[in-house]
Enzyme design. Sequence first.
Site, mmCIF file in Angstrom:
data_model
loop_
_atom_site.group_PDB
_atom_site.id
_atom_site.type_symbol
_atom_site.label_atom_id
_atom_site.label_comp_id
_atom_site.label_asym_id
_atom_site.label_seq_id
_atom_site.Cartn_x
_atom_site.Cartn_y
_atom_site.Cartn_z
ATOM 1 N N SER A 40 0.761 -1.159 -0.086
ATOM 2 C CA SER A 40 -0.093 0.232 0.077
ATOM 3 C C SER A 40 1.075 1.381 0.167
ATOM 4 O O SER A 40 0.617 2.342 -0.611
ATOM 5 C CB SER A 40 -0.920 -0.035 1.022
ATOM 6 N N ARG A 41 1.957 1.226 0.539
ATOM 7 C CA ARG A 41 3.024 2.243 0.577
ATOM 8 C C ARG A 41 3.783 2.336 -0.498
ATOM 9 O O ARG A 41 4.131 3.743 -0.893
ATOM 10 C CB ARG A 41 4.031 2.343 1.855
ATOM 11 N N GLU A 69 -8.917 -9.733 3.077
ATOM 12 C CA GLU A 69 -8.824 -8.063 2.786
ATOM 13 C C GLU A 69 -7.803 -7.630 1.914
ATOM 14 O O GLU A 69 -8.130 -6.966 0.808
ATOM 15 C CB GLU A 69 -8.537 -7.563 4.311
ATOM 16 N N HIS A 91 7.673 -5.860 15.139
ATOM 17 C CA HIS A 91 6.669 -6.717 14.681
ATOM 18 C C HIS A 91 7.068 -8.168 15.279
ATOM 19 O O HIS A 91 8.036 -8.377 14.977
ATOM 20 C CB HIS A 91 6.555 -6.667 13.344
ATOM 21 N N ARG A 115 -5.118 -2.139 -4.783
ATOM 22 C CA ARG A 115 -4.020 -3.188 -4.424
ATOM 23 C C ARG A 115 -4.168 -4.200 -5.599
ATOM 24 O O ARG A 115 -5.262 -4.838 -6.098
ATOM 25 C CB ARG A 115 -4.038 -3.676 -3.106
#
Length: 168
Positions: A40-41, A69, A91, A115
């Site tokens: 997405s970035r 998703e 993370h 996406r």
Amino acid sequence: MMKLKSNQTRTYDGDGYKKRAACLCFRSESEEEVLLVSSSRHPDRWIVPGGGMEPEEEPSVAAVREVCEEAGVKGTLGRLVGIFENQERKHRTYVYVLIVTEVLEDWEDSVNIGRKREWFKIEDAIKVLQCHKPVQASYFETLRQGYPANNGTPVVPTTYSSSVSGIR
């Protein structure tokens, strides 16, 4: 511990690591082709679909939700590959195998953020992930080593030099 960020609640474990879940989505049980999604970035980069766990959500449930998703696929959840730490980004990601049984034409992230998804042979997936997502590339090495999916699954710590970690 939880933190709110825009439209989502982020959950953290006792060590302060963000709790994440992801799946290596394979086209078939032969595990020769894996589905990656555009970041997405950085839409020109490919990543393994996954994301943050919601409060009280089991890692396996989060993994299935995230791939639906982000990648628009459903399937049969398989073994836990491992729990991977990205110490640079704080993370801790539970990574599972998912055998894809349904590919949705339109899915949440394709509609909302454009996406994309694409099937890759394993070697090609490793190559595209190594430069900007080395922890994700390491999922495949662990998969090949065949750690058992049980409570003894090792946490795989991964650290990379700042020159690599600065590339997102």
